[in-house]
Design a protein around this motif. Structure first.
Motif, PDB file in Angstrom:
ATOM      1  N   LEU A 235       0.937  -1.281   0.207  1.00 22.44           N
ATOM      2  CA  LEU A 235       0.173   0.022   0.001  1.00 22.44           C
ATOM      3  C   LEU A 235       0.743   1.274  -0.203  1.00 22.44           C
ATOM      4  O   LEU A 235       1.757   1.408   0.638  1.00 22.44           O
ATOM      5  CB  LEU A 235      -1.000   0.038   1.314  1.00 22.44           C
TER       6      LEU A 235
ATOM      7  N   ILE B 233      -3.190   4.905   7.150  1.00 24.75           N
ATOM      8  CA  ILE B 233      -4.352   4.904   7.861  1.00 24.75           C
ATOM      9  C   ILE B 233      -5.196   6.065   7.540  1.00 24.75           C
ATOM     10  O   ILE B 233      -6.457   5.883   7.540  1.00 24.75           O
ATOM     11  CB  ILE B 233      -4.223   4.629   9.089  1.00 24.75           C
TER      12      ILE B 233
ATOM     13  N   ALA C 242      -7.514   5.367   4.674  1.00 23.21           N
ATOM     14  CA  ALA C 242      -8.657   4.400   5.007  1.00 23.21           C
ATOM     15  C   ALA C 242      -9.539   5.183   5.615  1.00 23.21           C
ATOM     16  O   ALA C 242     -10.956   4.944   5.371  1.00 23.21           O
ATOM     17  CB  ALA C 242      -8.081   3.501   5.807  1.00 23.21           C
ATOM     18  N   LEU C 243      -9.418   6.258   6.571  1.00 18.22           N
ATOM     19  CA  LEU C 243     -10.381   6.963   7.319  1.00 18.22           C
ATOM     20  C   LEU C 243     -10.853   8.181   6.420  1.00 18.22           C
ATOM     21  O   LEU C 243     -12.321   8.300   6.605  1.00 18.22           O
ATOM     22  CB  LEU C 243      -9.709   7.446   8.510  1.00 18.22           C
ATOM     23  N   LEU C 244     -10.065   8.818   5.600  1.00 17.08           N
ATOM     24  CA  LEU C 244     -10.647   9.798   4.912  1.00 17.08           C
ATOM     25  C   LEU C 244     -11.276   9.599   3.722  1.00 17.08           C
ATOM     26  O   LEU C 244     -11.950  10.550   3.044  1.00 17.08           O
ATOM     27  CB  LEU C 244      -9.506  11.173   4.849  1.00 17.08           C
ATOM     28  N   ARG C 245     -10.778   8.388   3.201  1.00 17.45           N
ATOM     29  CA  ARG C 245     -11.176   7.889   1.964  1.00 17.45           C
ATOM     30  C   ARG C 245     -11.405   9.123   0.575  1.00 17.45           C
ATOM     31  O   ARG C 245     -12.730   9.351   0.202  1.00 17.45           O
ATOM     32  CB  ARG C 245     -12.726   7.134   2.013  1.00 17.45           C
ATOM     33  N   GLY C 246     -10.431   9.633   0.356  1.00 19.74           N
ATOM     34  CA  GLY C 246     -10.392  10.430  -0.632  1.00 19.74           C
ATOM     35  C   GLY C 246     -10.257   9.942  -2.040  1.00 19.74           C
ATOM     36  O   GLY C 246     -10.246   8.662  -1.835  1.00 19.74           O
TER      37      GLY C 246
ATOM     38  N   PHE D  55      -7.408   7.271  -2.108  1.00 19.51           N
ATOM     39  CA  PHE D  55      -7.719   5.804  -1.585  1.00 19.51           C
ATOM     40  C   PHE D  55      -8.628   5.072  -2.573  1.00 19.51           C
ATOM     41  O   PHE D  55      -8.228   4.055  -2.915  1.00 19.51           O
ATOM     42  CB  PHE D  55      -8.451   6.172  -0.339  1.00 19.51           C
ATOM     43  N   ASP D  56      -9.516   5.713  -3.060  1.00 18.65           N
ATOM     44  CA  ASP D  56     -10.363   4.882  -3.949  1.00 18.65           C
ATOM     45  C   ASP D  56      -9.635   4.414  -5.333  1.00 18.65           C
ATOM     46  O   ASP D  56      -9.814   2.976  -5.577  1.00 18.65           O
ATOM     47  CB  ASP D  56     -11.617   5.828  -4.773  1.00 18.65           C
TER      48      ASP D  56
ATOM     49  N   GLU E 106      -7.564   1.508  -4.162  1.00 20.00           N
ATOM     50  CA  GLU E 106      -8.286   0.246  -3.965  1.00 20.00           C
ATOM     51  C   GLU E 106      -8.849  -0.622  -5.434  1.00 20.00           C
ATOM     52  O   GLU E 106      -8.639  -1.662  -5.210  1.00 20.00           O
ATOM     53  CB  GLU E 106      -9.766   0.553  -2.998  1.00 20.00           C
TER      54      GLU E 106
ATOM     55  N   THR F  21     -17.671   5.212  -3.648  1.00 18.44           N
ATOM     56  CA  THR F  21     -16.966   6.302  -3.596  1.00 18.44           C
ATOM     57  C   THR F  21     -17.640   7.492  -2.542  1.00 18.44           C
ATOM     58  O   THR F  21     -18.951   7.621  -2.922  1.00 18.44           O
ATOM     59  CB  THR F  21     -16.608   7.328  -4.585  1.00 18.44           C
TER      60      THR F  21
ATOM     61  N   LYS G  91     -18.730   8.388   3.859  1.00 15.36           N
ATOM     62  CA  LYS G  91     -18.425  10.028   4.524  1.00 15.36           C
ATOM     63  C   LYS G  91     -19.656  10.763   4.252  1.00 15.36           C
ATOM     64  O   LYS G  91     -20.093  11.476   5.348  1.00 15.36           O
ATOM     65  CB  LYS G  91     -17.470  10.825   3.618  1.00 15.36           C
TER      66      LYS G  91
ATOM     67  N   TYR H 120     -18.179   4.771  12.236  1.00 10.51           N
ATOM     68  CA  TYR H 120     -17.541   5.043  11.040  1.00 10.51           C
ATOM     69  C   TYR H 120     -15.949   4.545  10.810  1.00 10.51           C
ATOM     70  O   TYR H 120     -15.541   4.017  10.226  1.00 10.51           O
ATOM     71  CB  TYR H 120     -17.573   6.560  10.644  1.00 10.51           C
ATOM     72  N   VAL H 121     -15.248   4.884  12.023  1.00 11.69           N
ATOM     73  CA  VAL H 121     -14.076   4.726  11.890  1.00 11.69           C
ATOM     74  C   VAL H 121     -13.534   3.329  11.875  1.00 11.69           C
ATOM     75  O   VAL H 121     -12.768   2.709  11.148  1.00 11.69           O
ATOM     76  CB  VAL H 121     -13.307   5.226  13.331  1.00 11.69           C
TER      77      VAL H 121
ATOM     78  N   SER I 114     -14.600   1.883   8.586  1.00  8.51           N
ATOM     79  CA  SER I 114     -13.833   2.255   7.524  1.00  8.51           C
ATOM     80  C   SER I 114     -12.468   1.426   7.466  1.00  8.51           C
ATOM     81  O   SER I 114     -11.597   1.287   6.458  1.00  8.51           O
ATOM     82  CB  SER I 114     -13.522   3.571   7.306  1.00  8.51           C
ATOM     83  N   LEU I 115     -11.998   1.378   8.828  1.00  7.67           N
ATOM     84  CA  LEU I 115     -10.794   0.819   8.967  1.00  7.67           C
ATOM     85  C   LEU I 115     -10.535  -0.565   8.459  1.00  7.67           C
ATOM     86  O   LEU I 115      -9.860  -1.068   7.650  1.00  7.67           O
ATOM     87  CB  LEU I 115     -10.255   0.738  10.322  1.00  7.67           C
TER      88      LEU I 115
ATOM     89  N   SER J 126     -10.991  -2.170   4.363  1.00  8.00           N
ATOM     90  CA  SER J 126     -10.145  -1.602   3.400  1.00  8.00           C
ATOM     91  C   SER J 126      -8.929  -2.686   3.149  1.00  8.00           C
ATOM     92  O   SER J 126      -8.710  -3.505   4.234  1.00  8.00           O
ATOM     93  CB  SER J 126      -9.700  -0.097   3.934  1.00  8.00           C
ATOM     94  N   THR J 127      -8.114  -2.282   2.221  1.00 11.61           N
ATOM     95  CA  THR J 127      -6.945  -3.290   2.401  1.00 11.61           C
ATOM     96  C   THR J 127      -6.072  -2.984   3.465  1.00 11.61           C
ATOM     97  O   THR J 127      -5.387  -3.726   3.995  1.00 11.61           O
ATOM     98  CB  THR J 127      -5.995  -2.959   0.813  1.00 11.61           C
ATOM     99  N   TYR J 128      -6.021  -1.598   3.999  1.00  5.97           N
ATOM    100  CA  TYR J 128      -5.145  -1.221   5.040  1.00  5.97           C
ATOM    101  C   TYR J 128      -5.714  -2.202   6.391  1.00  5.97           C
ATOM    102  O   TYR J 128      -4.965  -2.711   7.140  1.00  5.97           O
ATOM    103  CB  TYR J 128      -5.253   0.115   5.397  1.00  5.97           C
TER     104      TYR J 128
ATOM    105  N   LEU K  86      -2.122  -0.887  17.356  1.00  8.03           N
ATOM    106  CA  LEU K  86      -3.326   0.158  16.645  1.00  8.03           C
ATOM    107  C   LEU K  86      -4.606  -0.099  17.177  1.00  8.03           C
ATOM    108  O   LEU K  86      -5.456   0.562  17.415  1.00  8.03           O
ATOM    109  CB  LEU K  86      -2.991   0.088  14.988  1.00  8.03           C
TER     110      LEU K  86
END
Lengths: 308, 258, 324
Positions: free
Chosen positions: B109, B113, B116-120, B123-124, B127, C2, C6, C172-173, C176-177, C180-182, C209
């Motif tokens: 990646l 992190i 992953a949280l803000l997903r701008g 990120f998309d 992914e 997308t 949020k 949400y946190v 989202s975490l 995701s691939t993360y 974490l």
């Protein structure tokens, strides 16, 4: 120096109690690799069995405290606790033998909380007074021993240490010289091989629980001789400390549990005597965290690695 | 000759009183397909564990791309370019086929992190890139149909294939395969041999194969080393190994004179 | 996908603000329960990150809550009016104390997470329990925090908006975490640490974490709680409180955020319902133990759940199988 010896005696007596309870933890861990959270509560049930059975049993021996009466109460409590141990295993742990360890751990916590709370409901939450089953008083140490005569050693303490020693000898004989004892050890080394050799795991596990619970029951009676105030939550603190003792000695290791129990008892006594009684519990917890971080296999245990 | 990709020099592994590996020297060059064989308990998986950092050797050197790997955490060694499969399949059991491979894409990646949280849009985009990379891999290995099934639902042979795909997702230069043919029937083994050859060519990898089954090893390996009781007793081509008396003795056991 | 999460979060926050304005119309008792539900959702969802998604068995979540509660309470009692007396100033200060409480808890989470690197299953559970007790012990001996008497006098800043805004943020946190691939790192650590390391995942990073993020939100929940009840006491953050949260996570199904949120709602309402039922004169005697002492019911519930449906309401089937 005298102060130190006094704490030594106190520590030995208390440590004997922890040793008896710790043995149950360690034996069950040995055969099942599982920490029986509810074990401390069996200790409490032993004390309460004594509470309700003693008056009736003592009647048969003349009404007051007596040696034969005390022995009877002890044996009855051990027997009932053994049954309780077998029941708990049968109903709550055996069905989960193939499940992930987390599941049975959570169940054990549930059983523990159930016993504690049902106990509070059934017996009442306030402390009860344990009847005198044997006369407890400080023994007279002759003046001729000089400073030693200032030590306070009670009959109760001597009984606790003595009975614990007897029980430990009995346990050792059982584990080393009986077939069930041998089966227990075989099971703890290699469950698969043991069952292939004809060891009936169910029977041996029940036996292990019975043995451990009987010892915890004995501890319950012995402790009540010294401290007659018992309550449904007495197993929480003692159980936790005995668990630390088992880990200190090396969980799964029987002599280790006895050693650990005595060490924790001594440590406690020294902390109370020399540092500050309020830190007693915190120090024991600190010991636990230290062992788990530095030498998780304990003093006498062997490290178990994961096969990659 | 350029230096080998993987080099083990006089590696010894001792567990308490037991010496598992003794004075083992061995190397693998770029793009080579090498085999490591030996009877049960010879120490083959231990060698893998040493290379990938699960164990730390008692003595000796292990270098990958000329840099030592000793003392590094396994995930760091994987980052350098070594990936592996396991003797007993170790898939991520609660995850789908797709997500098993996705977990292996984690290390590459570019974003962390906060993304992953803000997903701008960054990120998309990443992914999506990862998704298409995984789709490609699954396609190549014929696992597209099962992409969303639980990995435990796959038949055994497919699970082994998935483990290989997952390892490939880490973009290794060297692939370690630990008894990939275990539990397979002869037909599956032939398929596997073809798959390994194909993987090696398509991805330009070096492959180190630990195997019990002589036919698999002889069929595809350019070079083979033989371990017995932790010591290397022979090394050479399939032909040389097959006729080496020490190797035969090791597999058949020390016989009294026939 | 997308931007959808949020947008959803934003919408939820706005909804919370709107609903909050109707708070006065609600019966104070129900309001109490509703805030309780919100706080429990935060606790359950954050614990789920540690226990459910990362597979680290933490039994000391109330300890993190305590750190957050006491930190934010002490800060608001000491500095509550530092920025001024107006509503905007005090609300901002309140918000800052919540975040500060969360950060303090996160720091403690770091300290607890580190032993987790070397311990598995049963042992980790015991150590986290130990930490819970140690934290409680420290508070009990800390004079500035009220020690054994407890700490009170906080202004009731907590309302519907703050509670559920943070609940939404927590969910949400976590989601989202994890999605995701993360976040696949967390799940890989849970399923097989050795394989995870072999696939290039820094298992240490993910375990720590999980504790840090989980602890942060537990700390925030603590701050919310402190500024709602306006009085906190060390015994309120003991093992039983941790156990409450663990039951929610197990009932909901470890690894299912939706499940644990639902379980949080159910288990917040249950004791209240039991209280009501207990008052019924026609209640048969044999049911009394259950209604009077909810722990009896809880523990029985837990045992039965483990015996019959260990994956809880929404958990994955794989919790039935034997661990590899």
């Amino acid at each position: 120096m005298i102060e130190f010896l006094q704490q030594l005696v106190n520590g030995l007596a208390q440590g004997s109690i922890y040793a008896l309870i710790a043995l149950g933890y360690t034996m069950v861990y040995g055969v099942l690799r599982f920490i029986n959270f509810a074990h401390g509560d069996v200790y409490m049930l032993g004390a309460f069995t004594g509470l309700y059975a003693a008056p009736r049993l003592l009647q048969a021996f003349g009404g007051g405290p007596s040696l034969s009466g005390a022995i009877t109460v002890l044996v009855v409590a051990m027997f009932i606790c053994a049954i309780i141990g077998i029941l708990i295993e049968r109903l709550c742990y055996r069905p989960l033998r193939e499940r992930p360890r987390l599941t049975v751990l959570i169940t054990a916590i549930g059983v523990s909380l159930f016993i504690e709370n049902a106990g509070q409901y059934a017996f009442g939450a306030e402390p009860k007074s344990f009847p005198e089953i044997i006369s407890d008083r400080a023994i007279e140490i002759p003046e001729s021993l000089g400073a030693l005569s200032t030590l306070t050693i009670t009959i109760g303490q001597l009984i606790v240490i003595g009975v614990t020693l007897l029980l430990l000898i009995g346990l050792r004989a059982t584990v080393l010289h009986t077939r069930l004892g041998m089966a227990m050890r075989a099971l703890s080394f290699n469950p698969l091989a043991a069952s292939l050799m004809g060891v009936n795991a169910d029977v041996v596990i029940s036996f292990t629980f019975a043995l451990g619970s009987a010892l915890a029951g004995a501890a319950g009676i012995l402790t009540s001789i010294q401290q007659p105030s018992i309550d449904p939550l007495m197993g929480v603190n003692a159980g936790l400390k005995a668990f630390v003792a088992a880990v200190l000695g090396g969980i799964g290791n029987i002599p280790g549990a006895a050693l650990g129990g005595v060490l924790i008892g001594l440590l406690e006594a020294l902390v109370v005597g020399y540092i500050n009684p309020t830190y007693r519990d915190a120090i024991v917890f600190a010991v636990l965290i230290l062992i788990l971080l530095l030498k998780p296999s304990g003093l006498l245990g062997k490290a178990e690695g994961e096969k990659v | 000759m350029s230096s080998p990709l993987l080099q083990l020099e006089a590696v010894t592994m001792q567990f308490g009183g037991l010496r598992c590996i003794s004075d083992f020297s061995f190397s693998v060059d770029d793009g080579q397909l090498v085999g490591l064989i030996g009877p049960n308990g010879a120490g083959k998986t231990t060698v893998f564990n040493l290379i990938t950092g699960v164990y730390r050797p008692t003595a000796g050197k292990i270098a990958f791309a000329s840099k030592s790997v000793i003392g590094h955490r396994p995930y760091r060694i994987t980052a350098r370019g070594i990936a592996r499969t396991f003797q007993n399949i170790r898939l991520f059991n609660s995850l789908s086929v797709f997500d098993n491979v996705r977990a292996a894409c984690n290390m590459h990646l570019r974003h962390g992190i906060s993304h992953a949280l803000l997903r701008g849009t960054g990120f998309d985009r990443e992914e999506r890139e990862i998704d298409s990379h995984i789709v490609e891999l699954l396609e190549i290995f014929g696992l597209t149909a099962e992409r969303d099934s639980s990995c435990r639902a796959l038949p055994y042979g497919d699970q082994r294939r998935l483990e290989i795909v997952r390892a490939l997702a880490t973009r290794p230069k060297l692939l370690l395969l630990d008894e990939p043919a275990a539990g397979m029937n002869p037909t599956e083994k032939v398929e596997l041999m073809k798959l390994i050859r194909f993987t090696q060519e398509k991805f330009g990898l070096a492959v180190l194969l630990v195997e019990h089954d002589m036919k698999v090893v002889m069929g595809i390996c350019q070079r083979i080393a033989v371990l017995d009781y932790g010591k290397k007793i022979a090394e050479g081509t399939a032909d040389e190994i097959q006729h080496d008396p020490k190797v035969i003795a090791a597999y058949l056991g020390k016989q009294t004179h026939a | 996908m997308t931007g959808r999460p949020k947008v959803l979060l934003l919408v939820t926050l706005v909804a919370c603000a709107v609903l909050s304005s109707f708070a006065d119309e609600i019966n104070p008792y129900y309001y109490d329960v509703i805030i309780g539900i919100g706080i429990n959702i935060i606790l359950a969802a954050s614990l789920n990150l540690i226990n459910g998604y990362t597979g680290q068995f933490s039994l000391g979540h109330a300890g993190f809550m305590a750190v957050g509660a006491y930190s934010s309470a002490w800060l608001s009692l000491t500095f509550g009016y530092s920025f001024g007396l107006g509503t905007f100033a005090t609300t901002t200060t309140y918000f800052l104390t919540l975040v500060a409480g969360g950060l303090m808890a996160a720091l403690v989470g770091l300290a607890v997470g580190i032993p987790s690197l070397r311990l598995r299953g049963d042992y980790l559970a015991i150590v986290t329990l130990g930490f819970n007790e140690i934290i409680k012990g420290i508070i009990q001996n800390a004079e500035p925090l009220g020690a054994q008497r407890g700490l009170g006098g906080m202004v009731q800043h907590t309302n519907f908006f703050w509670t559920f805004a943070f609940a939404a943020l927590t969910v949400y946190v976590v989601l989202s975490l994890v999605h995701s691939t993360y976040g696949s790192g967390f799940l890989a650590v849970r399923d097989d640490e050795i394989a995870a390391e072999a696939m290039g995942i820094n298992t240490t990073k993910y375990k720590v974490l999980a504790f840090v993020v989980g602890a942060f939100f537990a700390g925030v929940a603590g701050g919310l709680y402190a500024h709602f009840k306006q009085f906190i006491h060390p015994e309120g953050f003991n093992f039983l409180r941790s156990f409450d949260i663990v039951v929610m996570v197990i009932l909901g199904g470890m690894g299912s955020t939706v499940g644990v949120c639902l379980a949080a709602v159910l288990l917040t309402i249950l004791p209240e319902w039991l209280r009501v039922v207990d008052d019924y004169p026609w209640l048969p005697e044999w049911l009394r133990p259950i209604t009077e002492n909810r722990m009896i019911l809880y523990s029985l519930l837990l045992i039965i759940l483990m015996l019959t449906r260990p994956q809880g309401l929404f958990g994955a089937e794989n919790f039935r199988r034997k661990a590899a």
